[in-house]
Design an enzyme around this catalytic site. Sequence first.
Site, PDB file in Angstrom:
ATOM      1  N   GLU A 157       0.828  -1.204   0.000  1.00  0.00           N
ATOM      2  CA  GLU A 157       0.000   0.000   0.000  1.00  0.00           C
ATOM      3  C   GLU A 157       0.866   1.260   0.000  1.00  0.00           C
ATOM      4  OE1 GLU A 157      -4.119  -0.979   2.142  1.00  0.00           O
ATOM      5  OE2 GLU A 157      -2.383  -1.481   3.400  1.00  0.00           O
ATOM      6  N   GLU A 176      -3.742  -9.700   3.439  1.00  0.00           N
ATOM      7  CA  GLU A 176      -4.474  -9.498   4.688  1.00  0.00           C
ATOM      8  C   GLU A 176      -5.588 -10.520   4.925  1.00  0.00           C
ATOM      9  OE1 GLU A 176      -2.609  -5.407   4.076  1.00  0.00           O
ATOM     10  OE2 GLU A 176      -3.312  -7.072   2.839  1.00  0.00           O
TER      11      GLU A 176
END
Length: 270
Positions: free
Chosen positions: A123, A143
Amino acid sequence: MTDVPLQEDPKATVFEHIEVQRRGSITIITIARPAARNALHVPAHFELARALDDFAADDQAWVAIITGSGDRAFCAGQDLSQPLPVDASDLPPSGFGGMTTRFDLTKPVIAAVNGFAFGGGFELALACDLIVASETARFGLPEPKVGVVALAGGIQRITQELGLKQAMGLLLTGATLAATDAQRMGVVNEVVQGDAMDGALRMAEAILACSPLAVRATKEAAMASLSLPLTTSIRDIWTRPAVQQAIGSQDAQEGRNSFLEKRPPRWSGK
């Protein structure tokens, strides 16, 4: 620029978890937590935010490169061995790594990715304007495999960059991408043999050959176009602050003069 020595940034704050260096107008920010594969804990988030604040405020700093220490990892995301953020207030206002919600920075930022960029590390790289990766780099948002969600913009950015179906294939499986696949899909700009920093510096030098004010105006207009209809984006470009600054700048006149005089421009950033 290649003969300008790398040096500690004399204007930089003293940091514990990152390093800040300068090469001419290039600011190099290194996550210095190799034992944790450059995963970030709360203090590191705030240090990165301060370093990027310093970069944004420094008129002599025109391009930034973010990288990780060593060749194993750019950033492994959030350090799960340390106290975790429990809400947005545990992160700086500019987001994960001081970058993922930094929407007002018009100066270009390059991610130099060696090794893997997983979770928040991916990210962080996606929040940069350009990504240069070593051929051994890998990317992913795993995740869901550990029961959490990518909350630092990865879902939105990867969907925007790849389109819904391609993005869902990565997001819903937690799959990882090799550097060459990430380049083929358009996530990575360049894959290099050896150290990604070498490629990032070459890319930074190519940016520095352009007017810094024109570069910032171009970035501002490009980012604004992502959320505006085409007709509005084209009509309103003249009113954007960075565009207005570039149009009336000394550098704009220098660009014309250097073209007419058939010489390289000497940019001042003014």
